[in-house]
Design a protein around this motif. Structure first.
Motif, mmCIF file in Angstrom:
data_model
loop_
_atom_site.group_PDB
_atom_site.id
_atom_site.type_symbol
_atom_site.label_atom_id
_atom_site.label_comp_id
_atom_site.label_asym_id
_atom_site.label_seq_id
_atom_site.Cartn_x
_atom_site.Cartn_y
_atom_site.Cartn_z
ATOM 1 N N ILE A 134 0.868 -1.178 0.000
ATOM 2 C CA ILE A 134 0.000 0.000 0.000
ATOM 3 C C ILE A 134 0.904 1.226 0.000
ATOM 4 O O ILE A 134 1.550 1.529 1.005
ATOM 5 C CB ILE A 134 -0.922 0.015 1.220
ATOM 6 C CG1 ILE A 134 -1.772 -1.262 1.257
ATOM 7 C CG2 ILE A 134 -1.811 1.259 1.206
ATOM 8 C CD1 ILE A 134 -2.610 -1.401 2.505
ATOM 9 N N PRO A 135 0.997 1.953 -1.106
ATOM 10 C CA PRO A 135 1.954 3.070 -1.169
ATOM 11 C C PRO A 135 1.552 4.203 -0.234
ATOM 12 O O PRO A 135 0.361 4.402 0.049
ATOM 13 C CB PRO A 135 1.880 3.510 -2.639
ATOM 14 C CG PRO A 135 0.560 3.022 -3.136
ATOM 15 C CD PRO A 135 0.258 1.774 -2.370
ATOM 16 N N PRO A 136 2.526 4.940 0.283
ATOM 17 C CA PRO A 136 2.211 6.075 1.163
ATOM 18 C C PRO A 136 1.456 7.161 0.411
ATOM 19 O O PRO A 136 1.616 7.328 -0.797
ATOM 20 C CB PRO A 136 3.592 6.564 1.619
ATOM 21 C CG PRO A 136 4.547 6.063 0.587
ATOM 22 C CD PRO A 136 3.970 4.778 0.071
ATOM 23 N N THR A 137 0.609 7.877 1.138
ATOM 24 C CA THR A 137 -0.157 8.972 0.555
ATOM 25 C C THR A 137 0.363 10.304 1.088
ATOM 26 O O THR A 137 1.107 10.350 2.060
ATOM 27 C CB THR A 137 -1.642 8.827 0.889
ATOM 28 O OG1 THR A 137 -1.798 8.814 2.317
ATOM 29 C CG2 THR A 137 -2.207 7.533 0.315
ATOM 30 N N GLY A 138 -0.057 11.379 0.434
ATOM 31 C CA GLY A 138 0.350 12.704 0.879
ATOM 32 C C GLY A 138 1.684 13.111 0.305
ATOM 33 O O GLY A 138 2.315 12.367 -0.459
ATOM 34 N N ARG A 140 5.649 13.860 -0.163
ATOM 35 C CA ARG A 140 6.836 13.111 0.239
ATOM 36 C C ARG A 140 7.555 13.853 1.356
ATOM 37 O O ARG A 140 7.987 14.984 1.192
ATOM 38 C CB ARG A 140 7.772 12.914 -0.952
ATOM 39 C CG ARG A 140 7.289 11.851 -1.892
ATOM 40 C CD ARG A 140 8.210 11.497 -3.018
ATOM 41 N NE ARG A 140 9.585 11.926 -2.957
ATOM 42 C CZ ARG A 140 10.572 11.345 -3.629
ATOM 43 N NH1 ARG A 140 10.307 10.285 -4.399
ATOM 44 N NH2 ARG A 140 11.793 11.793 -3.583
ATOM 45 N N GLU A 185 9.662 5.976 0.827
ATOM 46 C CA GLU A 185 8.752 6.696 -0.075
ATOM 47 C C GLU A 185 9.012 6.412 -1.549
ATOM 48 O O GLU A 185 8.181 6.750 -2.396
ATOM 49 C CB GLU A 185 8.823 8.192 0.230
ATOM 50 C CG GLU A 185 8.257 8.517 1.612
ATOM 51 C CD GLU A 185 8.371 9.981 1.988
ATOM 52 O OE1 GLU A 185 7.444 10.498 2.632
ATOM 53 O OE2 GLU A 185 9.390 10.625 1.647
ATOM 54 N N LEU A 213 -3.845 -0.413 8.067
ATOM 55 C CA LEU A 213 -2.551 -0.563 7.402
ATOM 56 C C LEU A 213 -1.724 -1.677 8.037
ATOM 57 O O LEU A 213 -1.006 -2.406 7.344
ATOM 58 C CB LEU A 213 -1.779 0.759 7.446
ATOM 59 C CG LEU A 213 -2.413 1.919 6.670
ATOM 60 C CD1 LEU A 213 -1.616 3.200 6.876
ATOM 61 C CD2 LEU A 213 -2.494 1.583 5.188
#
Length: 252
Positions: A134-138, A140, A185, A213
């Protein structure tokens, strides 16, 4: 006991005058990988607290503490490529992996690489990080201006306010934090499920890692999966080390 004497990767974290903890002959090795910005000393108390049945082995990554003159690596692939040989050479037949935050990502990748070498860990403990598929959001974090990044670090409560109040120390720490954040990231998941048991651990008040998560780690192993939640925030394991280490002992 450890079969390698590579003090660059596995430095002793006790004062020189302190003897090593007594271990059982069949002690299980636990390789401990640090969070972003940290070094092997993040686990300096674990060898004594987990002995005699478990031999905690803190891992020193390039760019920090005793390896501060080396450049910090900026990708999980680079780090695991450098790390898998020393761990494989040091690991006996019965070992496990623990990693917190960025260290959890490295544990996951390292478990895959060691399994491919025919040396799968007995158990993988991933702490304080959402499942990496699950890739990070928001935005970098590694690209934030210095003052904004310091604010983020302060909110995680893992670095003392006294350190963050000293501009000279902050300027030494920020490049390492940025490199480690870039490891997470820029990561792209490309793995099938592990075939070893996984325990995902986290704090109830972690602002960036919710239960959803943490639970998602369950889809990344075909073996047994456990979810364990503790009181505290992102660095819950500093606040309640006895509970965390008791769980590790029970699981191993």
């Amino acid at each position: 006991m450890t079969k390698a004497t590579d003090v660059s990767w596995f430095p002793p974290c006790r004062p020189e005058a302190t003897p090593p903890p007594a271990l059982d002959a069949d002690a299980i090795q636990l390789f401990c990988l640090p969070h972003a910005g940290a070094g092997a000393s993040a686990y300096r108390d674990w060898p004594a607290l987990l002995a005699p049945g478990i031999e905690a082995i803190p891992v020193q990554l390039p760019g920090r503490e005793s390896r501060h003159r080396e450049p910090a690596l900026r990708s999980a692939a680079e780090l695991v490529t450098e790390l898998k040989g020393p761990v494989a050479g040091c690991a006996g037949e019965d070992f496990a992996l623990f990693g917190h935050s960025m260290g959890a990502l490295l544990c996951y990748e390292l478990a895959h690489e060691l399994s491919a070498l025919g040396k799968p860990p007995r158990h993988v403990f991933v702490s304080g990080l959402g499942a990496p598929h699950i890739p990070p959001t928001g935005p970098r974090l590694c690209d934030l201006p210095d003052d904004e990044l310091v604010t983020v670090i302060a909110k995680l409560e893992g670095t003392s306010p006294e350190v963050l109040a000293q501009p000279e120390l902050v300027q030494l720490l920020l490049p390492l934090f940025r490199a480690d954040l870039e490891v997470w990231e820029t990561y792209v998941h490309h793995r099938g499920p592990l075939q070893v048991p996984v325990t995902a651990m986290g704090g109830r008040r972690d602002p960036g890692v919710g239960l959803d998560l943490l639970s998602a780690w369950g889809s990344l192993t075909s073996a047994e999966f456990h979810l364990e939640v503790f009181d505290g925030g992102h660095f819950y394991h500093y606040a309640a080390p006895d509970e965390v280490l008791a769980l590790i002992r029970e699981r191993l």
